[in-house]
Design a protein around this motif. Structure first.
Motif, PDB file in Angstrom:
ATOM      1  N   ASP A  90       0.844  -1.205   0.000  1.00  0.00           N
ATOM      2  CA  ASP A  90       0.000   0.000   0.000  1.00  0.00           C
ATOM      3  C   ASP A  90       0.876   1.250   0.000  1.00  0.00           C
TER       4      ASP A  90
ATOM      5  N   MET B 227      -2.225  -0.461   6.918  1.00  0.00           N
ATOM      6  CA  MET B 227      -1.722  -0.510   5.538  1.00  0.00           C
ATOM      7  C   MET B 227      -0.476  -1.384   5.451  1.00  0.00           C
ATOM      8  N   SER B 228      -0.317  -2.067   4.323  1.00  0.00           N
ATOM      9  CA  SER B 228       0.935  -2.812   4.109  1.00  0.00           C
ATOM     10  C   SER B 228       2.004  -1.810   3.693  1.00  0.00           C
TER      11      SER B 228
ATOM     12  N   ALA C 215       3.716   0.481  -5.399  1.00  0.00           N
ATOM     13  CA  ALA C 215       2.735   0.978  -4.407  1.00  0.00           C
ATOM     14  C   ALA C 215       2.053   2.224  -4.951  1.00  0.00           C
TER      15      ALA C 215
END
Ligand SMILES: Cc1cc2nc3c(=O)[nH]c(=O)nc-3n(C[C@H](O)[C@H](O)[C@H](O)COP(=O)(O)OP(=O)(O)OC[C@H]3O[C@@H](n4cnc5c(N)ncnc54)[C@H](O)[C@@H]3O)c2cc1C
Length: 386
Positions: free
Chosen positions: A8, A31-32, A197
């Motif tokens: 993300d 969030m990643s 991302a």
């Protein structure tokens, strides 16, 4: 073998700003995130600084961010599982001349409107509380809740906690290029990996302008290396972190007894490979400044000297805010010798912007766009710690 990973958000630079942002993105926004760090987490400015957790003397519109950070400093045990030797010992500024005292008093009056209570101490009060001070001191100002912390512990603690919460932290991972298209950012590293991302955080410290330049942006940034030193352990006596009001010259004593000092003199570091060297000639003069504040330190043995690589923006305040050219990109770099205190909150605010596009903590004065517009604060250079 080259590989491609998708997140993300990608963070370029694992100093305090990047490590704190990763922690906040995982802990509060789910969030990643991948932190890509050229060397080791917290090994540059964030790990070698003086350790002053100081609000007094800051550019006034920076105080809301500094107050938020101050709250996080007290919450470190819950946030990162360790106090990182943060001691709210007080932070004291001293004046030796009337004009210096006038400046301290004027700042104290203004800072009150920004929520910072600063105590004013006359010469007698100072001498009574701190009998080791130079008797020529005229007065001073103090923020009792501020203090100092161990920079060697802080950023690794943020990095470890972010990782434990699921952040991917890659060390020895230099970002060589970044492309952007409507699908997002494509980050290439020296190891041949590709990271994708929709959001990107530039927390590359003194190297931040390089990342910004890939997106057609830049701030006037000078690279300097503040000079630092530490004495042998001495009997504990100092209490607050303190400095002169007429210019940056400061010291603190850790609980083991060593006195850390620095300020007002710089080395000329190099960016590639990162390297900042102490300069013995400057250090001798710097020590004279310190002895002027605390005469009892004359004769103390210096056991280590060092410097660090720091980016100074021309107006003395950092670049922090969304990119003006590229959606999804947020900058937080160039902290001008005063980013350690701010670091925990910079990460929190950057994470809010990456997740929600906004934050309740005002950061508008730090926008990179101030160099393409007529800045309200043109010509004024704001205070730093080194
Ligand atoms: C000697 C010294 C004393 C100071 N004293 C104080 C103080 O007492 N109080 C205070 O508040 N502030 C102080 N400061 C300032 C403070 O340390 C910095 O403002 C702050 O640590 C900056 O954090 P950062 O994360 O932005 O930068 P850094 O800690 O420099 O981190 C940036 C990271 O980005 C990485 N990076 C750069 N380019 C790339 C790339 N292409 N790919 C991958 N990674 C990359 C670097 O390797 C680095 O680790 C001092 C600074 C110095 C140097």
């Amino acid at each position: 073998m080259s590989r491609t990973e998708r997140f993300d958000a990608i963070i370029v630079g694992g100093g305090l700003m990047g490590a704190s942002a990763a922690l906040h993105l995982r802990k509060f926004h789910g969030m990643s995130v991948a932190v890509l760090e050229r060397g080791y987490i917290g090994a540059q400015a964030s790990g070698v600084n003086f350790g002053h957790v100081r609000r007094q003397g800051r550019f006034l519109p920076q105080l809301p961010l500094a107050h938020r950070s101050r709250r996080l400093w007290s919450a470190l045990p819950e946030l990162v599982g360790h106090h990182c030797e943060f001691i709210p010992s007080g932070s004291l500024k001293l004046a030796f001349a009337e004009d210096e005292m006038d400046k301290l008093l004027a700042y104290a009056r203004e800072a009150k409107h920004w929520g910072l209570e600063i105590e004013v101490l006359g010469a007698d009060a100072l001498r009574a509380e701190y009998p080791w001070l130079n008797p020529d001191v005229l007065g001073g100002t103090r923020v009792s809740e501020d203090g100092h912390a161990n920079p060697r512990l802080v950023t690794p603690a943020f990095g470890r906690t972010a990782q434990a919460l699921g952040a991917v932290v890659r060390e020895s991972c230099e970002v060589l290029s970044i492309d952007h298209d409507p699908a997002g950012f494509r980050v290439q590293t020296a190891g041949g990996e590709t990271y994708l991302a929709p959001r990107l955080l530039n927390t590359a410290g003194a190297w931040g302008n390089r990342i910004a330049a890939w997106f057609g942006e830049a701030a006037p940034l000078e690279i300097k290396g503040p000079l630092m030193a530490v004495t042998e352990p001495l009997p504990y006596f100092l209490g607050p972190a303190l400095g002169s009001g007429n210019g940056p010259c400061y010291l603190r004593q850790v609980q083991r007894g060593n006195v850390v000092w620095g300020g007002g003199r710089w080395s000329q570091p190099q960016l590639d490979p990162p390297r900042a060297q102490a300069d013995p000639e400057h250090l001798t003069r710097q020590f004279e400044d310190i002895v002027r504040l605390v005469p009892a330190l004359r004769g103390a043995q210096v056991i280590r000297t060092w410097s660090g690589v720091e980016g100074y923006v021309a107006d003395g305040i950092p670049v922090m805010g969304p990119s003006a050219t590229t959606p999804g990109l947020f900058h937080a770099y160039g902290f001008c010798g005063h980013g350690f205190q701010l670091g925990p909150a910079v990460g929190a605010v950057a994470a809010e912007y990456l997740a929600n596009g906004q934050s309740e903590t005002p950061i508008e004065p730090f926008s990179i766009t101030r160099f393409s517009e007529t800045p309200a604060n043109a010509g004024e250079v704001h205070e730093h710690d080194d």
